[in-house]
Write a protein that holds these residues in place. Structure first.
Motif: not given
Length: 624
Positions: A484-508
Motif C-alpha cells: 500500500l505504501f509503494v502504491l500510494l508513493n507512486i501516486f504522490l510522485s505523479f502529483a508532485g507531493a512533498a511526501t513522496a519518498v525516495s527510492f532509498w527510503t523505500v529500500l531502508a
C-alpha cells in the motif's frame, strides 16, 4: 426458560449500549456548545479582516495549560512537548535562522515543498540537515527561508525577489489558493502563527492567497489574489541579569500589494510602494491579482516582507510560549468525558459478566452436579454439554487466525512501549518525525512476539505447516503495508507531493523488514514451537457434536458488529482527536488520557468476548 435467559442478557447488553450512546452524545454536545460559542467570534473576525477569507481560523481562546502525569508535579506545556530542551538566548544584532517547511491544506492531503510552488527561491547556502526516517516518510524538510531576521532589529518593507508568473504558474497558484494551502515557517523552533487578540482567533501558517467575493471587489466571477507581502511580528522577553532575549512568539500577517517599480529590479532596493513610512496594507485598489490582464500573458510579482520586534508583557515566559498553539486542540474537559464514557462501558459490561459468572453459571453448575447420574441429565442442554468440544481446534482458517493473533500481539506490544516512552518523557509528541521513527523501530523489534504467539497457537491447533505459518507471520501484514505504501508513493510522485519518498527510503524500510523484523519472527517461532503444547482441562471428543440451528445474533456477520460496536464507541472520541492530529495538522500530546482509554477498551473487549462466547455456547455451538 432458556429463551428468557437469552433475551434478558441481550436486554442488558442493549441497555449498556443505549447508556453509552447517551453519554457519548452528551460529551459531543458539550464540545459542540463550546465550538458554537467560538464560532460566533470567528464570524466577527472574518467580517473585520479584508482578504482573510480562508476559512481556517480556529476561534478559541488559549488558556494557560499545565499538566499532571499520574501524581507528578504540574508541568508547563513546553516541558511536555520538549522534555529536556532549554531556551535559546539571543543578543541584539544576532542573525536568527528562518526555515520553511511544507505547504499544506486541510482540504487535500497532498502537501508540497515550499520551493516547488511559484515563489521566491532562497540564495542562502546551508548544510544539509539530517532527517530521521519518520521525517522522511512524512515529507518534512526544513529549508532556509528567503527572509533575514536579526535579533531586536526592526526591518521596514524590504523586497525579496521578482517572480515572473507564466500562465501555467498562474493557474497553479489559483488552484492552491482555492484549496486553502498555507505556508508554514519556523523561527527559533516556533511555527509561524496568525492570530488576533481583538478578534480572538489563532491558526498556524499563513495562506498563499485568498479568493475575493463579489462584495469586496465588485467584479464578476472568482478573483484570486496573492499574499506577496508578509508582516512578521516577533515577540520577546528579556532575560534577567543579561542583555539577551528569549523568543516567546512568532506571528505573521499576510498582505496582498501590487508593487510598482521602474527600470531594472534589484532585491532590497526601495520602491514607491515599499519604503520606510509607507505602511503596506490590504487595499482593494492595490491587490495583487493572480491572472494577467490578457489571457496567455505573463506578469511580474514582487515579494516583500517586514519585521517588527515587540516586547511581551512581563508575565510572558519562555516555558509558556506553546500555549497559544493549543488553540483549537481538544480541551481537557472533552478528554474527561471520553474517559467517563469508557469507564461507563466497562462498568456496565462488568455488571453483565458478574451476572453471568455469579448467578447463571453457579446455578447451572450446581444443578448439573445434582443431576449427575440421573436420567434427567440427558435432557440438559446448552453449554453444559459442550465440555468435550469446546476446545476443539477450528476446522477452517487455522493459519489466518494464528497469523492474525501474532500480528495483533506485535502491534499491541509496540503501542504499549510507545505510550510508556511518551509518558516518561523519552518521546516528544510534537516531533512527529521522531515519534514515527520510534513507532517503526519498536514495531520491528517486536517481531519475536508475533512469531512466538503465532507458533504457540498454531501448534495448539495441531497445525503441520509450521514453515508456512512462520513465513506468513513475517510477511503478511508488513507486506500489505509495504504494498500500500509503494502504491500510494507512486501516486504522490505523479502529483508532485512533498511526501513522496525516495527510492532509498523505500529500500531502508524494506531492509528493516527483511533483515530485522523477519529474523526476529523466526526466532520467536523457534522458541514457540519448542514449548510444550498448551494443555486444556478437558479431553476433546473424537466425534464433533452436531451444531443445532442458532439465533441470528450468534451468526456472522451480526456477531462481528455486536462484538465490535462497544469497544469502538469506547475509544471513538480519542480516535477522533488522533485522526485530527494525523490529517488536520493538530497536536496530540495527552498520552495519559490515551493510556487510560486504551486500558478500558482492552477490558471492554475481554468482557464483550466473555458475554458473546457464553451466549454462543448456550446455543450448543462449540465453534466459538
Amino acid at each position: 426458560m432458556m429463551h428468557i435467559r437469552h433475551w434478558s442478557r441481550l436486554s442488558g447488553v442493549a441497555f449498556c449500549l443505549l447508556a453509552n450512546l447517551f453519554a457519548l452524545s452528551f460529551s459531543y454536545a458539550a464540545e459542540a456548545g463550546e465550538a458554537g460559542e467560538a464560532g460566533k467570534a470567528g464570524e466577527a473576525g472574518k467580517a473585520g479582516e479584508a482578504g482573510e477569507a480562508d476559512g481556517e481560523n480556529s476561534n478559541l481562546r488559549a488558556p494557560k495549560k499545565t499538566f499532571r502525569r499520574f501524581g507528578r508535579k504540574r508541568e508547563s506545556l513546553s516541558a511536555v512537548l520538549f522534555p529536556g530542551v532549554s531556551p535559546q538566548e539571543y543578543e541584539q544584532g544576532e542573525e536568527i535562522a528562518v526555515w520553511v517547511d511544507l505547504v499544506e491544506s486541510k482540504k487535500t492531503q497532498v502537501p508540497f515543498a515550499y520551493y516547488d510552488i511559484p515563489i521566491c527561491n532562497s540564495t542562502k547556502e546551508v548544510k544539509k540537515i539530517r532527517k530521521s526516517l519518520g521525517a522522511k516518510l512524512q515529507g518534512h524538510s526544513l529549508k532556509p527561508a528567503p527572509y533575514k531576521i536579526d535579533a531586536l532589529q526592526n526591518l521596514p518593507c524590504t523586497t525579496v525577489c521578482k517572480k515572473t508568473l507564466r500562465p501555467k504558474e498562474q493557474s497553479r497558484l489559483r488552484t492552491l489558493i482555492k484549496n486553502e494551502y498555507r505556508v508554514h515557517v519556523t523561527f527559533d523552533e516556533l511555527p509561524v502563527l496568525m492570530q488576533s487578540d481583538t478578534l480572538n482567533y489563532a491558526v498556524r501558517g499563513y495562506p498563499i492567497g485568498f479568493k475575493a467575493p463579489f462584495a469586496l471587489t465588485g467584479l464578476e466571477g472568482d478573483n484570486f489574489y496573492i499574499y506577496n507581502h508578509i508582516n512578521f511580528t516577533v515577540k520577546y522577553s528579556k532575560v534577567p541579569d543579561s542583555n539577551g532575549v528569549h523568543i516567546v512568539g512568532f506571528e505573521a500577517f499576510p498582505v496582498s500589494r501590487k508593487h510598482i517599480y521602474e527600470g531594472d529590479f534589484k532585491a532590497g532596493a526601495p520602491l514607491d510602494t515599499c519604503v520606510l513610512g509607507n505602511k503596506v496594507i490590504n487595499d482593494v485598489a492595490t491587490l495583487q491579482n493572480t491572472q494577467a490582464i490578457k489571457d496567455g500573458d505573463s506578469f511580474d510579482v514582487i515579494y516583500s516582507y517586514e519585521v517588527n520586534w515587540v516586547e511581551s508583557p512581563s508575565n510572558a515566559k519562555w516555558e509558556d510560549r506553546w500555549d497559544i498553539y493549543m488553540v483549537g486542540s481538544p480541551d481537557d474537559q472533552v478528554h474527561y468525558f471520553a474517559v467517563m464514557n469508557s469507564l461507563m462501558i466497562v462498568m456496565f459490561m462488568t455488571g453483565v459478566v458478574a451476572s453471568i459468572m455469579l448467578r447463571t453459571l453457579r446455578k447451572d453448575i450446581a444443578n448439573f452436579n445434582e443431576l449427575q447420574g440421573l436420567d434427567e441429565a440427558e435432557d440438559e442442554g446448552g453449554w453444559k454439554l459442550m465440555h468435550g468440544d469446546v476446545f476443539r481446534p477450528p476446522q477452517q482458517y487455522q493459519m489466518i487466525f494464528s497469523v492474525a493473533v501474532g500480528t495483533g500481539a506485535q502491534i499491541g506490544t509496540a503501542i504499549a512501549l510507545v505510550l510508556l516512552s511518551a509518558l516518561i518523557g523519552i518521546l516528544s509528541p510534537l516531533n512527529k518525525g521522531h515519534m514515527l521513527t520510534f513507532i517503526i523501530i519498536l514495531y520491528v523489534l517486536s517481531g519475536s512476539v508475533a512469531g512466538y504467539c503465532s507458533s504457540r497457537l498454531f501448534k495448539f491447533f495441531d497445525g503441520k505447516a509450521w514453515k508456512r505459518n512462520t513465513m506468513l507471520t513475517a510477511t503478511a501484514f508488513p507486506g500489505l503495508l509495504v504494498t500500500l505504501f509503494v502504491l500510494l508513493n507512486i501516486f504522490l510522485s505523479f502529483a508532485g507531493a512533498a511526501t513522496a519518498v525516495s527510492f532509498w527510503t523505500v529500500l531502508a524500510l524494506f531492509l528493516l523488514w527483511v533483515c530485522v523484523s523477519a529474523p526476529l519472527v523466526f526466532v520467536g517461532s523457534f522458541f514457540g514451537y519448542k514449548k510444550a503444547k498448551i494443555d486444556v482441562p478437558v479431553r476433546t471428543n473424537q466425534i464433533a457434536r452436531v451444531v443445532p440451528e442458532s439465533h441470528w445474533y450468534t451468526k456472522l456477520p451480526h456477531s462481528f458488529f455486536l462484538g465490535g460496536i462497544l469497544p469502538f464507541v469506547n475509544i471513538s472520541i480519542e480516535l477522533y482527536f488522533i485522526m485530527n492530529a494525523l490529517w488536520l495538522h493538530q497536536m496530540y500530546y495527552i498520552m495519559g488520557f490515551l493510556l487510560v482509554v486504551i486500558m478500558t477498551m482492552c477490558v471492554a473487549c475481554a468482557e464483550v468476548s466473555i458475554v458473546l462466547c457464553y451466549i454462543q455456547l448456550c446455543q450448543e455451538d462449540h465453534r466459538w
